[in-house]
Motif scaffolding. Sequence first.
Motif, PDB file in Angstrom:
ATOM      1  N   LYS A 208       0.841  -1.206   0.000  1.00 31.60           N
ATOM      2  CA  LYS A 208       0.000   0.000   0.000  1.00 31.60           C
ATOM      3  C   LYS A 208       0.875   1.255   0.000  1.00 31.60           C
ATOM      4  CE  LYS A 208      -3.626  -2.147   2.867  1.00 31.60           C
ATOM      5  NZ  LYS A 208      -4.389  -2.022   4.139  1.00 31.60           N
ATOM      6  N   ASN A 209       0.411   2.271  -0.724  1.00 34.91           N
ATOM      7  CA  ASN A 209       1.006   3.608  -0.660  1.00 34.91           C
ATOM      8  C   ASN A 209       2.522   3.573  -0.856  1.00 34.91           C
ATOM      9  OD1 ASN A 209      -1.623   4.524   0.077  1.00 34.91           O
ATOM     10  ND2 ASN A 209      -1.171   4.033   2.212  1.00 34.91           N
ATOM     11  N   SER A 210       2.969   2.853  -1.851  1.00 38.86           N
ATOM     12  CA  SER A 210       4.397   2.639  -2.049  1.00 38.86           C
ATOM     13  C   SER A 210       4.780   2.745  -3.524  1.00 38.86           C
ATOM     14  CB  SER A 210       4.800   1.257  -1.513  1.00 38.86           C
ATOM     15  OG  SER A 210       4.549   1.154  -0.121  1.00 38.86           O
ATOM     16  N   THR A 211       6.069   2.930  -3.774  1.00 40.62           N
ATOM     17  CA  THR A 211       6.625   2.890  -5.121  1.00 40.62           C
ATOM     18  C   THR A 211       7.506   1.663  -5.250  1.00 40.62           C
ATOM     19  OG1 THR A 211       6.569   5.282  -5.439  1.00 40.62           O
ATOM     20  CG2 THR A 211       8.165   4.056  -6.739  1.00 40.62           C
ATOM     21  N   ILE A 212       7.297   0.920  -6.343  1.00 35.41           N
ATOM     22  CA  ILE A 212       8.118  -0.251  -6.630  1.00 35.41           C
ATOM     23  C   ILE A 212       8.767  -0.018  -7.991  1.00 35.41           C
ATOM     24  CG2 ILE A 212       8.214  -2.760  -6.752  1.00 35.41           C
ATOM     25  CD1 ILE A 212       5.423  -2.798  -5.440  1.00 35.41           C
ATOM     26  N   LYS A 213      10.081   0.065  -8.014  1.00 37.43           N
ATOM     27  CA  LYS A 213      10.811   0.386  -9.227  1.00 37.43           C
ATOM     28  C   LYS A 213      11.763  -0.754  -9.571  1.00 37.43           C
ATOM     29  CE  LYS A 213      14.225   3.673 -11.024  1.00 37.43           C
ATOM     30  NZ  LYS A 213      15.067   4.852 -10.674  1.00 37.43           N
ATOM     31  N   GLY A 214      11.686  -1.248 -10.819  1.00 39.65           N
ATOM     32  CA  GLY A 214      12.622  -2.282 -11.238  1.00 39.65           C
ATOM     33  C   GLY A 214      12.081  -3.103 -12.387  1.00 39.65           C
ATOM     34  N   GLU A 215      12.909  -3.959 -12.930  1.00 42.99           N
ATOM     35  CA  GLU A 215      12.524  -4.801 -14.050  1.00 42.99           C
ATOM     36  C   GLU A 215      11.844  -6.081 -13.569  1.00 42.99           C
ATOM     37  OE1 GLU A 215      16.318  -5.514 -15.804  1.00 42.99           O
ATOM     38  OE2 GLU A 215      16.394  -3.567 -16.808  1.00 42.99           O
ATOM     39  N   TYR A 216      10.913  -6.577 -14.375  1.00 42.36           N
ATOM     40  CA  TYR A 216      10.315  -7.906 -14.198  1.00 42.36           C
ATOM     41  C   TYR A 216       9.724  -8.092 -12.799  1.00 42.36           C
ATOM     42  CZ  TYR A 216      13.815  -8.139 -17.893  1.00 42.36           C
ATOM     43  OH  TYR A 216      14.600  -7.843 -18.974  1.00 42.36           O
TER      44      TYR A 216
END
Length: 309
Positions: A208-216
């Motif tokens: 919740k309320n988060s950023t997830i950055k990355g491939e695959y």
Amino acid sequence: MIEIAQNNLNLQAQNIFKVQQPQLKTMNVIENKTYDEERALYNLKDTHIKNCTFAGPKDGESSLKESRNVIVDSCNFSLRYPLWHSQKYVLINSNLDEKTRAPIWYANDGYIDSCKVESVKCLRECHNTVINNCTINSEEFGWKCNDIEINNSTINSVYMLFGTNNVKINNLRFSGKYSFQYMENLTITNSYLDTKDAFWHSKNVTVKNSTIKGEYLTWFSEGLTLINCKIIGTQPLCYCKNLKMINCSMEGTDLSFEYSEVEATINGHVLSIKNPKSGSITVDSVGDIILEDSIMESNAKIIVRKESN
């Protein structure tokens, strides 16, 4: 060394888990000592250890092995395996350097607060552990543990929390590859995750309320729910079962949702969607919808809001 992930989020620093230091009753005090012997304080019980150093030419390991009901406060560690098999321990305001390899294994009922950890393979097969206000740089951190809480911390790791179950995380700044794989029962809130191949084969995860950055990101996950999250990176959310996305946004996400069972509401633009297996995906706009060369029946409904207005 893994660099700390940078972000401009206004992360919420409140302690949503109401983390409190356990009030252990200790009868003895050890203060301002230096130890470098093997098993220097083996099976120590009911003791407050203050301002001590565990380092020296004898290079002895397992200094506090099998300790019981101990408070370790403002100490410096530079020897291997200090807290193996410890029970009911508090570790606060302390430093564990890169020589303190595998510092906490098979330990239960631990509270770790305001510590700096540079030790590889910290936390292995531990139960009921709280980590609060810590800075941790540890490859293979937190493997095969159970009942872990992490709050207001920065962690750099590779294969973070591999195979660990029943975890709550709030206000984490994380960087490193292959995180949160083969986990069950994980909740993450108010966090920034700069990672790759995250959540593979995980089950029952809510972010919740988060950023997830990355491939695959999130391939082969089951029961993943994303609420008010931002997803950044190529080819995310593929081969998922029971994927739910509520009020999320996506950036730089091409070839998304391939062969996934999904119910998603996305705000903004998605670069491309490819062969989603089932369910529905609602977006404001999409660059390309690719429905070809599928190896399985792919019948998910794709709703583009701007086209329907």
